[in-house]
Scaffold this active site. Structure first.
Site, PDB file in Angstrom:
ATOM      1  N   ASP A   1       1.387 -65.096   4.794  1.00  0.00           N
ATOM      2  CA  ASP A   1       1.929 -66.776   4.686  1.00  0.00           C
ATOM      3  C   ASP A   1       2.791 -67.017   4.289  1.00  0.00           C
ATOM      4  O   ASP A   1       2.860 -66.752   3.232  1.00  0.00           O
ATOM      5  CB  ASP A   1       0.322 -67.568   4.367  1.00  0.00           C
ATOM      6  CG  ASP A   1       0.397 -68.635   4.166  1.00  0.00           C
ATOM      7  OD1 ASP A   1       1.325 -69.698   4.040  1.00  0.00           O
ATOM      8  OD2 ASP A   1      -0.500 -69.379   4.479  1.00  0.00           O
TER       9      ASP A   1
ATOM     10  N   GLU B   1     -11.596 -59.189   8.032  1.00  0.00           N
ATOM     11  CA  GLU B   1     -10.561 -59.235   7.691  1.00  0.00           C
ATOM     12  C   GLU B   1     -11.681 -59.584   5.931  1.00  0.00           C
ATOM     13  O   GLU B   1     -12.640 -60.845   6.064  1.00  0.00           O
ATOM     14  CB  GLU B   1     -10.300 -60.732   7.950  1.00  0.00           C
ATOM     15  CG  GLU B   1      -8.888 -61.962   6.914  1.00  0.00           C
ATOM     16  CD  GLU B   1      -8.522 -62.958   7.908  1.00  0.00           C
ATOM     17  OE1 GLU B   1      -8.846 -63.003   8.736  1.00  0.00           O
ATOM     18  OE2 GLU B   1      -8.254 -63.750   7.230  1.00  0.00           O
TER      19      GLU B   1
ATOM     20  N   LYS C   1     -14.664 -67.621  10.234  1.00  0.00           N
ATOM     21  CA  LYS C   1     -14.928 -68.286   9.055  1.00  0.00           C
ATOM     22  C   LYS C   1     -16.116 -67.425   9.006  1.00  0.00           C
ATOM     23  O   LYS C   1     -16.904 -68.450   9.451  1.00  0.00           O
ATOM     24  CB  LYS C   1     -14.242 -69.259   9.094  1.00  0.00           C
ATOM     25  CG  LYS C   1     -14.721 -69.854   7.436  1.00  0.00           C
ATOM     26  CD  LYS C   1     -13.530 -69.058   6.121  1.00  0.00           C
ATOM     27  CE  LYS C   1     -12.451 -68.777   7.048  1.00  0.00           C
ATOM     28  NZ  LYS C   1     -11.325 -67.700   5.944  1.00  0.00           N
TER      29      LYS C   1
ATOM     30  N   ASN D   1      -4.120 -72.061   6.688  1.00  0.00           N
ATOM     31  CA  ASN D   1      -4.786 -73.645   6.229  1.00  0.00           C
ATOM     32  C   ASN D   1      -4.444 -74.924   7.243  1.00  0.00           C
ATOM     33  O   ASN D   1      -3.980 -74.729   8.079  1.00  0.00           O
ATOM     34  CB  ASN D   1      -4.681 -74.095   4.573  1.00  0.00           C
ATOM     35  CG  ASN D   1      -5.238 -73.026   4.172  1.00  0.00           C
ATOM     36  OD1 ASN D   1      -6.746 -72.847   4.016  1.00  0.00           O
ATOM     37  ND2 ASN D   1      -4.439 -72.077   3.041  1.00  0.00           N
TER      38      ASN D   1
ATOM     39  N   ASN E   1      -5.946 -61.476   3.366  1.00  0.00           N
ATOM     40  CA  ASN E   1      -4.997 -62.800   2.671  1.00  0.00           C
ATOM     41  C   ASN E   1      -5.628 -63.113   1.192  1.00  0.00           C
ATOM     42  O   ASN E   1      -4.689 -64.255   0.562  1.00  0.00           O
ATOM     43  CB  ASN E   1      -4.851 -63.940   3.747  1.00  0.00           C
ATOM     44  CG  ASN E   1      -6.317 -64.475   3.851  1.00  0.00           C
ATOM     45  OD1 ASN E   1      -7.340 -64.194   4.826  1.00  0.00           O
ATOM     46  ND2 ASN E   1      -6.185 -65.254   2.775  1.00  0.00           N
TER      47      ASN E   1
ATOM     48  N   LYS F   1     -11.000 -66.131  15.541  1.00  0.00           N
ATOM     49  CA  LYS F   1     -11.856 -65.624  14.604  1.00  0.00           C
ATOM     50  C   LYS F   1     -12.773 -66.218  13.959  1.00  0.00           C
ATOM     51  O   LYS F   1     -12.936 -67.726  14.267  1.00  0.00           O
ATOM     52  CB  LYS F   1     -11.063 -65.642  13.831  1.00  0.00           C
ATOM     53  CG  LYS F   1     -10.457 -65.432  12.259  1.00  0.00           C
ATOM     54  CD  LYS F   1      -9.458 -65.374  11.179  1.00  0.00           C
ATOM     55  CE  LYS F   1      -9.740 -65.712   9.961  1.00  0.00           C
ATOM     56  NZ  LYS F   1      -8.451 -65.778   8.470  1.00  0.00           N
TER      57      LYS F   1
ATOM     58  N   ASN G   1     -14.556 -64.477   3.708  1.00  0.00           N
ATOM     59  CA  ASN G   1     -13.655 -64.341   2.525  1.00  0.00           C
ATOM     60  C   ASN G   1     -14.139 -64.108   1.208  1.00  0.00           C
ATOM     61  O   ASN G   1     -13.922 -64.424  -0.001  1.00  0.00           O
ATOM     62  CB  ASN G   1     -13.570 -65.853   2.111  1.00  0.00           C
ATOM     63  CG  ASN G   1     -12.556 -66.598   2.962  1.00  0.00           C
ATOM     64  OD1 ASN G   1     -12.859 -67.327   3.540  1.00  0.00           O
ATOM     65  ND2 ASN G   1     -11.314 -66.325   3.013  1.00  0.00           N
TER      66      ASN G   1
ATOM     67  N   HIS H   1      -1.792 -65.669   8.673  1.00  0.00           N
ATOM     68  CA  HIS H   1      -3.609 -66.607   7.838  1.00  0.00           C
ATOM     69  C   HIS H   1      -2.382 -68.055   7.841  1.00  0.00           C
ATOM     70  O   HIS H   1      -1.500 -68.572   8.325  1.00  0.00           O
ATOM     71  CB  HIS H   1      -2.527 -65.832   6.059  1.00  0.00           C
ATOM     72  CG  HIS H   1      -3.605 -67.211   5.968  1.00  0.00           C
ATOM     73  ND1 HIS H   1      -2.750 -68.515   4.504  1.00  0.00           N
ATOM     74  CD2 HIS H   1      -5.022 -66.979   5.611  1.00  0.00           C
ATOM     75  CE1 HIS H   1      -4.460 -68.417   4.597  1.00  0.00           C
ATOM     76  NE2 HIS H   1      -5.920 -67.728   4.470  1.00  0.00           N
TER      77      HIS H   1
ATOM     78  N   ASP I   1     -14.244 -63.348   9.557  1.00  0.00           N
ATOM     79  CA  ASP I   1     -13.828 -63.599   7.513  1.00  0.00           C
ATOM     80  C   ASP I   1     -14.975 -63.681   6.435  1.00  0.00           C
ATOM     81  O   ASP I   1     -14.926 -65.189   6.343  1.00  0.00           O
ATOM     82  CB  ASP I   1     -12.507 -64.362   7.644  1.00  0.00           C
ATOM     83  CG  ASP I   1     -11.395 -64.222   6.484  1.00  0.00           C
ATOM     84  OD1 ASP I   1     -11.624 -63.350   5.122  1.00  0.00           O
ATOM     85  OD2 ASP I   1     -10.518 -64.888   6.720  1.00  0.00           O
TER      86      ASP I   1
HETATM   87  O1  GKR Z   1      -9.648 -73.797   5.814  1.00  0.00           O
HETATM   88  O2  GKR Z   1     -11.813 -73.408   4.873  1.00  0.00           O
HETATM   89  C1  GKR Z   1     -10.876 -72.448   5.472  1.00  0.00           C
HETATM   90  C2  GKR Z   1     -10.623 -71.418   5.078  1.00  0.00           C
HETATM   91  O3  GKR Z   1     -11.496 -70.531   4.390  1.00  0.00           O
HETATM   92  C3  GKR Z   1      -8.899 -71.013   4.239  1.00  0.00           C
HETATM   93  O4  GKR Z   1      -8.548 -72.064   3.314  1.00  0.00           O
HETATM   94  C4  GKR Z   1      -8.487 -69.723   4.282  1.00  0.00           C
HETATM   95  O5  GKR Z   1      -7.400 -69.621   3.106  1.00  0.00           O
HETATM   96  O6  GKR Z   1      -7.609 -69.086   6.531  1.00  0.00           O
HETATM   97  C5  GKR Z   1      -8.677 -68.901   5.064  1.00  0.00           C
HETATM   98  C6  GKR Z   1      -8.498 -67.736   5.368  1.00  0.00           C
HETATM   99  O7  GKR Z   1      -9.059 -66.805   4.178  1.00  0.00           O
HETATM  100  O8  GKR Z   1      -8.271 -66.480   6.147  1.00  0.00           O
HETATM  101 MG    MG Z   2      -8.519 -64.963   5.829  1.00  0.00          MG
END
Ligand code: GKR
Ligand code: MG
Length: 428
Positions: free
Chosen positions: A299, A252, A198, A328, A275, A196, A229, A326, A227
């Protein structure tokens, strides 16, 4: 049996300078550890994302929890709901992570109760959740764009003596080559088979190029996920999605909200996962009406614990949703709970997310939990199958006090690097 003591300990764990749609990770990630001790001296552990607000809420929950039977989860939940009252609809916030309070409080307490129940009955937590559907839980490589740096006291500097993955994770990853190098080092070390990235950090076409570079490096059969976000517009989500058809296992949260997700889902031939838009039971009617996603990332910290996550799994089965998990930044208490939950959830068929490789510190006796060829072997010992290293907990609590951090604020961290940087709910 009664809960006689409840200990709440905020900790800070070293975290490298990882980038996301909301900005930059601080040098330390915050977690809060909960320990419940029964009147016959059996202890259970829980862990949730940390902040002063969460710590205070957990401290306030003590009055409800102490004196309760750890097997009576309905009574504990009802007491907490009475104490805290309903949470406002927007309490999750727009950030990639969830800011609700009651779900976190209940999750930490419920997991600690399950740990106790397992110890009392001599059964692993997965057996109390219905029994294991699998012995090994697959996890995925969780890649980040990042600045150079080890995080913690070193910040943007690196440790010249580091080797292997500890060295590789210090490197910058700001383009497709950097992302591929990070993926290779992480997969070599842990054996992950799914990957995955980010996103929501670089202009969208650059992130699509990184996914294509990953596919080229790892082969077309490799399950890949991106993802952003939710910081892309519907137009961008559709345009980039079309480029990545046949490349991604799932897409995602390209866009924000159930309506926008449904629009992307109708136009793009890739399963959508979330998520961010379907994050609580209140969102299920909208999800079903609009078909906002194909896969829900559960989660237990955000859905209100392990039993709630089992309930979510059943809802996913009823409404034809796939289920993934999911994560963190976290230590081993959360990882152990995630593994027991995943083991006991037959329809959780995707490799789970975990940030664990980005951390090196631990509160568990015996140190960090090992991945075996990308999977965690689910413990057969009573409860979560873990024990607390009290000296390590104290060290990480001191690190929390010294860090001066009181909550996660990736925007403020980013502003230290790029002055005036602002989070935008939709950037591209
Ligand atoms: O740790 O920066 C991070 C992620 O962006 C996290 O805060 C997210 O909640 O893992 C996450 C997701 O959106 O899948
Ligand atoms: Mg996510």
């Amino acid at each position: 049996m009664k809960i006689a003591e409840m200990h709440v300990t905020p900790i800070a764990i070293t975290d490298p300078p990882l980038l996301n749609a909301a900005g930059l990770h601080a040098p330390y990630a915050l977690r809060t550890i909960v320990e419940l001790v029964t009147d016959d001296n059996i202890y259970g552990l829980g862990e949730v994302p940390g902040s002063v607000a969460t710590t205070n809420a957990l401290e306030a929950a003590r009055a409800v929890v102490v004196g309760q039977d750890p097997f009576q989860l309905n009574a504990i939940q009802a007491g907490l709901e009475r104490h805290f009252g309903p949470e406002a609809a927007g309490a999750r916030g727009e950030a990639p992570w969830d800011k609700r309070r009651t779900v976190h409080v209940f999750s930490a307490i419920e997991v600690a109760c399950f740990d106790i129940m397992g110890k009392v009955t001599g059964r692993p937590v997965c057996d109390l959740l219905g029994g294991r559907a699998r012995d090994r839980v697959d996890f995925s490589a969780y890649l980040f764009y990042k600045y150079e740096g080890a995080g913690g006291a070193l910040g943007f500097a690196t440790d010249p003596n580091a080797t292997g993955w500890a060295k590789a994770r210090q490197a910058a990853a700001l383009d497709p080559d950097g992302v591929v190098a990070e993926a290779q080092a992480m997969c070599d070390e842990f054996g992950f088979k799914s990957i995955k990235l980010k996103g929501g950090v670089m202009p969208p076409d650059e992130e699509a190029a990184a996914m294509l570079a990953l596919q080229k490096a790892f082969g077309p059969g490799t399950p890949l996920r991106l993802d952003p976000n939710a910081i892309w517009s519907v137009e961008t989500g559709i345009r980039i999605g079309k480029q990545l058809e046949g490349v991604l296992e799932y897409y995602e949260d390209p866009v924000r909200g159930q309506e926008a997700m449904a629009q992307v889902g109708q136009a793009v031939n890739i399963p959508l996962a979330t998520n961010m838009c379907t994050t609580s039971f209140d969102n299920i009617p909208g999800s079903v009406r609009l078909h906002s996603e194909d896969i829900i990332l559960s989660d237990h910290h955000f859905w209100g614990g392990l039993r709630a996550s089992v309930e979510l799994a059943r809802i996913c089965r009823t409404f034809g949703r796939g289920l993934s998990m999911h994560s963190n930044s976290h230590v081993g208490i959360s990882l152990a709970a995630m593994a027991h939950l995943a083991a006991a959830t037959p329809n959780l068929t995707y490799a789970c997310d975990t940030h664990y490789p980005w951390q090196s510190e631990e509160v568990l006796a015996g140190g960090r939990l090992p991945f075996d060829d990308g999977a965690l072997v689910v413990a057969n010992e009573p409860g979560l199958g873990i024990e607390l290293d009290r000296a390590a907990l104290e060290t990480l609590h001191q690190q929390y006090l010294d860090s001066g951090l009181t909550e996660r604020n990736d925007e403020v961290e980013m502003q230290k690097v790029q002055s005036g940087w602002k989070f935008m709910a939709t950037r591209w």
